[in-house]
Design an enzyme around this catalytic site. Structure first.
Site, PDB file in Angstrom:
ATOM      1  N   HIS A  44       0.889  -1.212   0.002  1.00  0.00           N
ATOM      2  CA  HIS A  44      -0.133   0.121  -0.024  1.00  0.00           C
ATOM      3  C   HIS A  44       0.932   1.238   0.024  1.00  0.00           C
ATOM      4  O   HIS A  44       1.988   0.935   0.431  1.00  0.00           O
ATOM      5  CB  HIS A  44      -1.002  -0.109   1.308  1.00  0.00           C
ATOM      6  CG  HIS A  44      -1.998  -0.894   1.060  1.00  0.00           C
ATOM      7  ND1 HIS A  44      -3.076  -1.124   1.905  1.00  0.00           N
ATOM      8  CD2 HIS A  44      -2.055  -2.161  -0.074  1.00  0.00           C
ATOM      9  CE1 HIS A  44      -4.012  -2.123   1.565  1.00  0.00           C
ATOM     10  NE2 HIS A  44      -3.336  -2.677   0.475  1.00  0.00           N
ATOM     11  N   GLU A  46       1.176   3.828   1.941  1.00  0.00           N
ATOM     12  CA  GLU A  46       1.835   4.290   3.153  1.00  0.00           C
ATOM     13  C   GLU A  46       2.960   3.417   3.385  1.00  0.00           C
ATOM     14  O   GLU A  46       4.113   3.963   3.749  1.00  0.00           O
ATOM     15  CB  GLU A  46       0.813   4.197   4.350  1.00  0.00           C
ATOM     16  CG  GLU A  46      -0.535   4.820   4.233  1.00  0.00           C
ATOM     17  CD  GLU A  46      -1.504   4.110   3.728  1.00  0.00           C
ATOM     18  OE1 GLU A  46      -2.825   4.469   4.003  1.00  0.00           O
ATOM     19  OE2 GLU A  46      -1.372   3.455   2.704  1.00  0.00           O
ATOM     20  N   CYS A  70      -5.696   1.669   5.855  1.00  0.00           N
ATOM     21  CA  CYS A  70      -6.363   0.354   6.243  1.00  0.00           C
ATOM     22  C   CYS A  70      -6.067  -0.039   7.818  1.00  0.00           C
ATOM     23  O   CYS A  70      -4.923   0.108   8.145  1.00  0.00           O
ATOM     24  CB  CYS A  70      -5.966  -0.646   5.374  1.00  0.00           C
ATOM     25  SG  CYS A  70      -4.516  -1.179   5.265  1.00  0.00           S
ATOM     26  N   TRP A 165     -15.337  13.502 -36.953  1.00  0.00           N
ATOM     27  CA  TRP A 165     -15.311  13.548 -35.406  1.00  0.00           C
ATOM     28  C   TRP A 165     -16.049  14.665 -34.949  1.00  0.00           C
ATOM     29  O   TRP A 165     -16.005  15.752 -35.296  1.00  0.00           O
ATOM     30  CB  TRP A 165     -13.833  13.513 -34.772  1.00  0.00           C
ATOM     31  CG  TRP A 165     -13.184  12.456 -35.093  1.00  0.00           C
ATOM     32  CD1 TRP A 165     -12.234  12.072 -36.274  1.00  0.00           C
ATOM     33  CD2 TRP A 165     -13.333  10.968 -34.601  1.00  0.00           C
ATOM     34  NE1 TRP A 165     -11.744  11.067 -36.484  1.00  0.00           N
ATOM     35  CE2 TRP A 165     -12.328  10.080 -35.363  1.00  0.00           C
ATOM     36  CE3 TRP A 165     -14.073  10.250 -33.839  1.00  0.00           C
ATOM     37  CZ2 TRP A 165     -12.051   8.655 -35.028  1.00  0.00           C
ATOM     38  CZ3 TRP A 165     -13.815   8.976 -33.471  1.00  0.00           C
ATOM     39  CH2 TRP A 165     -12.834   8.342 -34.011  1.00  0.00           C
ATOM     40  N   ARG A 179     -10.680   4.685 -20.793  1.00  0.00           N
ATOM     41  CA  ARG A 179     -10.533   3.406 -21.162  1.00  0.00           C
ATOM     42  C   ARG A 179      -9.301   2.719 -20.457  1.00  0.00           C
ATOM     43  O   ARG A 179      -9.636   1.474 -20.121  1.00  0.00           O
ATOM     44  CB  ARG A 179     -10.300   3.142 -22.745  1.00  0.00           C
ATOM     45  CG  ARG A 179     -11.422   3.424 -23.668  1.00  0.00           C
ATOM     46  CD  ARG A 179     -10.760   3.163 -24.870  1.00  0.00           C
ATOM     47  NE  ARG A 179     -12.161   3.533 -26.043  1.00  0.00           N
ATOM     48  CZ  ARG A 179     -12.171   3.495 -27.299  1.00  0.00           C
ATOM     49  NH1 ARG A 179     -10.751   2.962 -27.972  1.00  0.00           N
ATOM     50  NH2 ARG A 179     -12.976   3.636 -28.071  1.00  0.00           N
ATOM     51  N   THR A 191     -23.001  -0.218 -33.469  1.00  0.00           N
ATOM     52  CA  THR A 191     -21.751   0.269 -33.192  1.00  0.00           C
ATOM     53  C   THR A 191     -20.638  -0.535 -33.870  1.00  0.00           C
ATOM     54  O   THR A 191     -19.865   0.048 -34.702  1.00  0.00           O
ATOM     55  CB  THR A 191     -21.368   0.684 -31.845  1.00  0.00           C
ATOM     56  OG1 THR A 191     -22.233   1.552 -31.344  1.00  0.00           O
ATOM     57  CG2 THR A 191     -19.840   1.236 -31.768  1.00  0.00           C
ATOM     58  N   LEU A 199     -11.478  -0.529 -29.659  1.00  0.00           N
ATOM     59  CA  LEU A 199     -11.734  -0.649 -28.210  1.00  0.00           C
ATOM     60  C   LEU A 199     -10.755  -0.840 -27.395  1.00  0.00           C
ATOM     61  O   LEU A 199     -10.835  -1.436 -26.436  1.00  0.00           O
ATOM     62  CB  LEU A 199     -12.965  -1.457 -27.791  1.00  0.00           C
ATOM     63  CG  LEU A 199     -14.431  -1.402 -28.731  1.00  0.00           C
ATOM     64  CD1 LEU A 199     -15.438  -2.189 -28.192  1.00  0.00           C
ATOM     65  CD2 LEU A 199     -14.836   0.324 -28.415  1.00  0.00           C
TER      66      LEU A 199
END
Length: 377
Positions: A44, A46, A70, A165, A179, A191, A199
């Site tokens: 983590h 810290e 935590c 666009w 994304r 689409t 994608l």
């Protein structure tokens, strides 16, 4: 704290299902050590900051962290224990841990040990870092976020379908940033047929990244043609899942699976994929967030079914003023403004000439649906 937020963003998209966290250690008014949570299962923020110091902190040192430390051991040990053991006497925190089982407990542990705890510093900004985690940990279901790019009058394409666009380069680059954050992206069969999208997240200076890619195709219309969409045949095909129904046809299902494409078959009377069942399947598969990129019918259905939790709206300074231009969203009969869907907890950004407004979706108590707009699966 702003520096701690910058550090936290270095874990953008790599910490799921854990949150992004940044940490800064300050001694005598000077930053002497930093850390951030880099990936799930890793140390983590810290603990990283304290370890990077490679010595005991000076008396009077202050630790700044974007999220409540935590207080449970987990896989890496409680950060509250590390803070207390290091002799830190003051901790400044941005957001409280949204986990109902932990919220505020870390503060209590530190205060009982004699540590001064200051909370709520840039709280909204720090909480915003972890939209996906916050939703996942409190509801035990994925955050379903919609994304749309529109003209000022709310259109996503001309009457002939021309849409590339509407927004400029800066806005499109920002889409790739989102994304990279979301574990999965979803689009509809329309689409895929119209745009044949890739994608993937393509950011300057970083390798191309492919999240899990969902294609909603209740009747497997995208598999009928001999020219298969690139999503089913590129190097990331194994990261693609077609979400369909029992109306799709076993032959097409076998064809997709033979290509290495995943298939989820969800029960449906109409041939339309039920978004609630999709959400439940994502939860079972430990997918904490999905970005729904379109098209208009998929996003509209998700709103009608109350299955969009968050919305990102990019808007360009363009006006079509054509009633036959394609609207961003439809499907409701909203007769009074109190019955409108609204966004809350708004965040705004300017991206070149374009703007981004995003926020949590707030649904009215009742909505009236125009079912004639959703005739296809």
């Amino acid at each position: 704290m702003r520096r701690a937020m910058e550090l936290a963003r270095r874990g953008w998209g790599t910490t799921h299902p854990n949150p992004m966290v940044g940490c800064v250690l300050v001694e005598d008014g000077r930053v002497t050590s930093e850390g951030f949570h880099e990936r799930d299962g890793g140390p983590h923020a810290e603990r990283t900051a304290l370890a990077s110091l490679m010595r005991n902190p000076q008396p009077g040192a202050t630790l700044y962290v974007t999220l409540e430390p935590c207080s449970t051991a987990g896989r890496t040990g409680a950060c509250t224990d590390a803070i207390i053991a290091a002799g830190i006497r003051k901790v400044v925190v941005g957001a409280t841990d949204p986990n109902p089982g932990h919220a505020g407990r870390g503060f209590e542990v530190l205060r009982r040990a004699g540590v001064e705890v200051v909370t709520g510093v840039l709280e909204a900004e720090c909480a915003d870092l972890n939209l996906i985690f916050n939703h996942w940990i409190t509801r035990r279901e994925p955050l379903l976020a919609g994304k749309v790019a529109t003209t000022l009058d709310g259109r996503i394409a001309t009457r002939t379908g021309d849409s590339q666009w509407i927004t400029g380069e800066a806005a499109r680059a920002d889409v790739h940033r989102w994304r990279r954050l979301f574990p999965a992206i979803a689009v509809g069969a329309g689409t895929v047929a119209a745009d044949n999208p890739r994608l993937t997240a393509r950011l300057d200076g970083a390798p191309e990244f492919c999240p899990m890619r969902f294609v909603f195709d209740g009747r497997l219309r995208t598999v009928v043609d001999t020219a298969m969409p690139r999503l089913y045949a590129d190097e990331f095909a194994s990261r693609t899942v077609v979400v369909t129904t029992q109306h799709g046809g076993e032959g097409y299902v076998r064809k997709l699976r033979a290509m290495g494409v995943g298939v989820w078959i969800l029960e449906s009377k109409s041939g339309r994929v039920p978004l609630s069942l999709f959400r439940a399947r994502c939860a079972a598969e430990n997918i904490p967030g999905v970005l729904i990129e379109g098209g208009s019918q998929l996003l509209s259905r998700a709103l009608v079914e109350r299955q969009v939790d968050y919305l990102l709206v990019y808007q360009a300074p363009v006006i079509l003023a054509d009633e036959k231009a394609k609207p961003a969203m439809s499907g409701l009969r909203t007769e009074k403004l109190p019955a409108a869907i609204r966004l809350e907890g708004l965040m705004r950004a300017t991206l070149g000439d374009d703007s981004l407004v995003r926020g949590r979706v707030a649904y009215p108590e009742r909505i009236q649906v125009d079912e004639t707009l959703f005739s296809l699966g």
